[in-house]
Design a protein around this motif. Structure first.
Motif, PDB file in Angstrom:
ATOM      1  N   UNK A  71      62.032 -32.597 -18.515  1.00  0.00           N
ATOM      2  CA  UNK A  71      61.845 -31.259 -19.078  1.00  0.00           C
ATOM      3  C   UNK A  71      62.869 -30.247 -18.590  1.00  0.00           C
ATOM      4  N   UNK A  72      63.333 -30.385 -17.362  1.00  0.00           N
ATOM      5  CA  UNK A  72      64.223 -29.346 -16.882  1.00  0.00           C
ATOM      6  C   UNK A  72      65.590 -29.846 -16.453  1.00  0.00           C
ATOM      7  N   UNK A  73      65.725 -31.158 -16.204  1.00  0.00           N
ATOM      8  CA  UNK A  73      67.033 -31.690 -15.854  1.00  0.00           C
ATOM      9  C   UNK A  73      67.705 -30.882 -14.760  1.00  0.00           C
ATOM     10  N   UNK A  74      68.973 -30.585 -14.966  1.00  0.00           N
ATOM     11  CA  UNK A  74      69.727 -29.761 -14.017  1.00  0.00           C
ATOM     12  C   UNK A  74      69.998 -28.375 -14.577  1.00  0.00           C
ATOM     13  N   UNK A  75      69.504 -28.114 -15.780  1.00  0.00           N
ATOM     14  CA  UNK A  75      69.924 -26.902 -16.480  1.00  0.00           C
ATOM     15  C   UNK A  75      69.036 -25.703 -16.191  1.00  0.00           C
ATOM     16  N   UNK A  76      67.877 -25.894 -15.523  1.00  0.00           N
ATOM     17  CA  UNK A  76      66.977 -24.776 -15.306  1.00  0.00           C
ATOM     18  C   UNK A  76      66.305 -24.853 -13.948  1.00  0.00           C
ATOM     19  N   UNK A  91      68.555 -39.076 -20.337  1.00  0.00           N
ATOM     20  CA  UNK A  91      68.106 -37.812 -20.915  1.00  0.00           C
ATOM     21  C   UNK A  91      69.208 -36.763 -20.777  1.00  0.00           C
ATOM     22  N   UNK A  92      69.622 -36.545 -19.517  1.00  0.00           N
ATOM     23  CA  UNK A  92      70.647 -35.547 -19.209  1.00  0.00           C
ATOM     24  C   UNK A  92      71.873 -36.194 -18.567  1.00  0.00           C
ATOM     25  N   UNK A  93      71.779 -37.482 -18.278  1.00  0.00           N
ATOM     26  CA  UNK A  93      72.813 -38.164 -17.517  1.00  0.00           C
ATOM     27  C   UNK A  93      74.150 -38.197 -18.265  1.00  0.00           C
ATOM     28  N   UNK A  94      75.220 -38.130 -17.509  1.00  0.00           N
ATOM     29  CA  UNK A  94      76.552 -38.203 -18.111  1.00  0.00           C
ATOM     30  C   UNK A  94      76.975 -39.662 -18.269  1.00  0.00           C
ATOM     31  N   UNK A  95      78.246 -39.874 -18.586  1.00  0.00           N
ATOM     32  CA  UNK A  95      78.726 -41.228 -18.875  1.00  0.00           C
ATOM     33  C   UNK A  95      78.535 -42.168 -17.690  1.00  0.00           C
ATOM     34  N   UNK A  96      78.976 -41.752 -16.506  1.00  0.00           N
ATOM     35  CA  UNK A  96      78.895 -42.636 -15.345  1.00  0.00           C
ATOM     36  C   UNK A  96      77.446 -42.933 -14.968  1.00  0.00           C
ATOM     37  N   UNK A  97      76.604 -41.909 -14.982  1.00  0.00           N
ATOM     38  CA  UNK A  97      75.197 -42.113 -14.636  1.00  0.00           C
ATOM     39  C   UNK A  97      74.510 -43.027 -15.649  1.00  0.00           C
ATOM     40  N   UNK A  98      74.851 -42.879 -16.924  1.00  0.00           N
ATOM     41  CA  UNK A  98      74.271 -43.758 -17.936  1.00  0.00           C
ATOM     42  C   UNK A  98      74.744 -45.183 -17.736  1.00  0.00           C
ATOM     43  N   UNK A  99      76.005 -45.355 -17.370  1.00  0.00           N
ATOM     44  CA  UNK A  99      76.506 -46.706 -17.082  1.00  0.00           C
ATOM     45  C   UNK A  99      75.754 -47.342 -15.919  1.00  0.00           C
ATOM     46  N   UNK A 100      75.382 -46.535 -14.927  1.00  0.00           N
ATOM     47  CA  UNK A 100      74.580 -47.065 -13.823  1.00  0.00           C
ATOM     48  C   UNK A 100      73.244 -47.610 -14.332  1.00  0.00           C
ATOM     49  N   UNK A 101      72.619 -46.877 -15.259  1.00  0.00           N
ATOM     50  CA  UNK A 101      71.354 -47.345 -15.831  1.00  0.00           C
ATOM     51  C   UNK A 101      71.569 -48.635 -16.625  1.00  0.00           C
ATOM     52  N   UNK A 102      72.649 -48.694 -17.391  1.00  0.00           N
ATOM     53  CA  UNK A 102      72.936 -49.912 -18.150  1.00  0.00           C
ATOM     54  C   UNK A 102      73.181 -51.094 -17.216  1.00  0.00           C
ATOM     55  N   UNK A 103      73.801 -50.826 -16.079  1.00  0.00           N
ATOM     56  CA  UNK A 103      73.990 -51.881 -15.082  1.00  0.00           C
ATOM     57  C   UNK A 103      72.654 -52.422 -14.599  1.00  0.00           C
ATOM     58  N   UNK A 104      71.723 -51.509 -14.335  1.00  0.00           N
ATOM     59  CA  UNK A 104      70.396 -51.959 -13.891  1.00  0.00           C
ATOM     60  C   UNK A 104      69.702 -52.785 -14.969  1.00  0.00           C
ATOM     61  N   UNK A 105      69.879 -52.399 -16.223  1.00  0.00           N
ATOM     62  CA  UNK A 105      69.291 -53.197 -17.299  1.00  0.00           C
ATOM     63  C   UNK A 105      69.939 -54.574 -17.393  1.00  0.00           C
ATOM     64  N   UNK A 106      71.240 -54.627 -17.251  1.00  0.00           N
ATOM     65  CA  UNK A 106      71.906 -55.933 -17.245  1.00  0.00           C
ATOM     66  C   UNK A 106      71.365 -56.813 -16.126  1.00  0.00           C
ATOM     67  N   UNK A 107      71.182 -56.227 -14.939  1.00  0.00           N
ATOM     68  CA  UNK A 107      70.658 -56.986 -13.808  1.00  0.00           C
ATOM     69  C   UNK A 107      69.216 -57.433 -14.052  1.00  0.00           C
ATOM     70  N   UNK A 108      68.396 -56.522 -14.586  1.00  0.00           N
ATOM     71  CA  UNK A 108      66.989 -56.856 -14.836  1.00  0.00           C
ATOM     72  C   UNK A 108      66.867 -58.023 -15.800  1.00  0.00           C
ATOM     73  N   UNK A 109      67.612 -57.963 -16.882  1.00  0.00           N
ATOM     74  CA  UNK A 109      67.529 -59.021 -17.888  1.00  0.00           C
ATOM     75  C   UNK A 109      68.151 -60.313 -17.380  1.00  0.00           C
ATOM     76  N   UNK A 110      69.243 -60.210 -16.641  1.00  0.00           N
ATOM     77  CA  UNK A 110      69.878 -61.412 -16.091  1.00  0.00           C
ATOM     78  C   UNK A 110      68.935 -62.141 -15.133  1.00  0.00           C
ATOM     79  N   UNK A 111      68.138 -61.371 -14.392  1.00  0.00           N
ATOM     80  CA  UNK A 111      67.224 -61.966 -13.415  1.00  0.00           C
ATOM     81  C   UNK A 111      65.899 -62.412 -14.031  1.00  0.00           C
ATOM     82  N   UNK A 112      65.694 -62.121 -15.299  1.00  0.00           N
ATOM     83  CA  UNK A 112      64.466 -62.546 -15.978  1.00  0.00           C
ATOM     84  C   UNK A 112      64.808 -63.070 -17.369  1.00  0.00           C
TER      85      UNK A 112
END
Length: 343
Positions: free
Chosen positions: A261-266, A41-62
Motif C-alpha cells: 500500500x505504501x511502498x517507499x513513496x509515502x 509491486x514497487x521493485x525496480x529492475x534489479x530487485x525484480x531480478x532478485x525475485x525471479x532468481x528466487x523463483x528459478x531456485x524454488x522451481x529448480x529445487x522442486x
C-alpha cells in the motif's frame, strides 16, 4: 483434488503471497493448475531480478511440483505431469526502470504479464486512486506497443479509467484485467466502469473476477456469494470474457500489506482498497477466500444452475488458457501479426 469431477482444474489470474515447495504442493493438490504470481509491486529492475532468481531456485529445487510457464503449452505440460504452472507477473511497470529495452529483457527472463501502474501515478499512466487521471503517456504508448511485440500481456487491474481505456485502444492485442470487478456490480475505485469493460470485451480481453472482500463486499462472505458474483459478470460481459483472479496472498509476511500500500513513496498510512470506515471482515469471510475453495466455488455455480459445467470450466480454466496461448507469443512468431481486432 477439490477442483471437481472431470474438471481440468483452476487457473488463478493473480496472487501475491510468498511461496515454497510445500505451499505450491498444497495449491496443486487443491486443483490449482496455474497461477500468476506477483514478482514486484514497487521493485525496480534489479530487485525484480532478485525475485525471479528466487523463483528459478524454488522451481529448480522442486521439479516434481512446479514449472515456470513461458508458453501456454507449458501449462499443458504442468497439467499432464501433475505440477502447478507458475506464470511470472508484476503489478507495476517499475521493473522496466523507464527503459523501453527492458521489456524484452524481462520477457526473455520469463515475465509474461505486467500491470501498467499500481497504486500511484508513474511514467506510463495513472492509477485508479489518482484524483486526476492524466491518461496513457507517450512513454506508456511505447510500452504497450513493445509489450505487444514481444508477447507480454498488458494488465490494467489497478490502472485508472482513462489510462485503462487508452491502453485498450492503443493495444494491437487483447489486454487483461486479471483481478478486479465491474463497478456496476460493486462500486469501488478499484473496480472498472462500463466504458472500460465494453472496450475490453470488444477487443477480446478478459476480466478476472476477484472475490477479495474489499472490492467484492458481501459477495465475498460465502461461497454462494462468490458464485453469484462470477455469474453476474458472465451475464454482464459474456462467458468468453470472464475468468477468475483471487488476489490471494498466501503465506505473506505481516509487513506485506504495508509494503503493497505504501511502498517507499509515502510516510503516511495508505489504505489501498480497504475502507477505513468499515470493520474488518469476519474470520468466516477470510476462510472462504482461500485457494482450497476455488474449485468449490466453481462447482457451486454449476450446482445452483448459474452456469453450465462447460461454462464454469471456461471461466475457471479455459479463458485464461486461451489468452495465454495467444498472448505469450511474440508478434513476429505469429502468422498474421496482431489479434485481428478492429482498430
Amino acid at each position: 483434488m477439490s477442483a471437481g469431477s472431470g474438471a481440468t482444474g483452476v487457473i488463478d489470474g493473480l496472487q501475491c503471497g510468498r511461496y515454497d515447495a510445500a505451499l505450491l504442493s498444497q495449491m496443486r493438490d487443491s486443483g490449482v493448475r496455474a497461477v500468476t504470481i506477483t514478482a514486484s509491486f514497487w521493485e525496480d529492475a534489479m530487485e525484480t531480478m532478485d525475485v525471479l532468481t528466487r523463483w528459478n531456485d524454488t522451481v529448480r529445487n522442486a521439479p516434481d511440483v512446479a514449472l515456470i510457464a513461458r508458453t501456454g503449452a507449458d501449462i499443458d505440460e504442468a497439467v499432464a505431469s501433475n505440477r502447478i504452472a507458475i506464470v511470472l507477473g508484476t503489478q507495476n511497470s517499475s521493473l522496466f526502470n523507464d527503459r523501453i529495452g527492458f521489456v524484452e529483457h524481462f520477457w526473455n527472463m520469463g515475465v509474461r504479464i505486467v500491470q501498467l501502474t499500481y497504486n500511484i501515478q508513474n511514467a506510463v499512466g495513472s492509477s485508479c486512486y489518482e484524483p486526476h487521471d492524466s491518461g496513457l503517456s507517450r512513454f506508456g504508448h511505447e510500452i504497450v506497443e513493445e509489450m505487444n511485440r514481444v508477447g507480454m500481456l498488458v494488465d490494467l487491474s489497478h490502472v485508472g479509467e482513462r489510462t485503462s481505456l487508452e491502453a485498450i485502444i492503443a493495444s494491437s492485442r487483447p489486454v487483461i484485467i486479471n483481478h478486479a470487478n465491474a463497478r456496476s456490480i460493486y462500486d469501488h475505485a478499484r473496480n472498472k466502469g462500463t466504458e472500460v469493460l465494453d472496450a475490453l470485451v470488444a477487443r477480446g480481453g478478459v476480466l478476472g473476477v476477484c472475490t477479495y472482500n474489499n472490492i467484492a463486499g458481501d459477495y465475498a462472505a460465502t461461497l454462494d456469494g462468490s458464485a453469484e458474483l462470477i455469474a453476474k459478470h458472465v451475464e454482464l460481459l459474456g462467458v468468453d470474457h470472464v475468468a477468475y483472479g483471487s488476489d490471494l496472498d498466501p503465506n505473506a509476511p505481516a509487513d506485506n500489506i504495508p509494503w503493497m500500500r505504501q511502498g517507499r513513496w509515502s510516510r503516511k498510512t495508505q489504505h489501498g482498497a480497504s475502507r477505513p470506515d468499515l470493520a474488518p471482515p469476519p474470520e468466516a469471510w477470510i476462510d472462504n477466500f482461500d485457494f482450497h475453495k476455488f474449485g468449490a466455488v466453481r462447482d457451486r455455480i454449476v450446482e445452483r444452475g448459474l452456469l453450465t459445467s462447460d461454462e464454469a470450466e471456461q471461466v475457471f480454466y479455459g479463458n485464461w488458457k486461451r489468452v495465454y496461448d495467444e498472448g505469450f507469443v511474440p508478434l513476429d512468431a505469429q502468422s498474421g501479426a496482431g489479434n485481428g481486432a478492429e482498430k
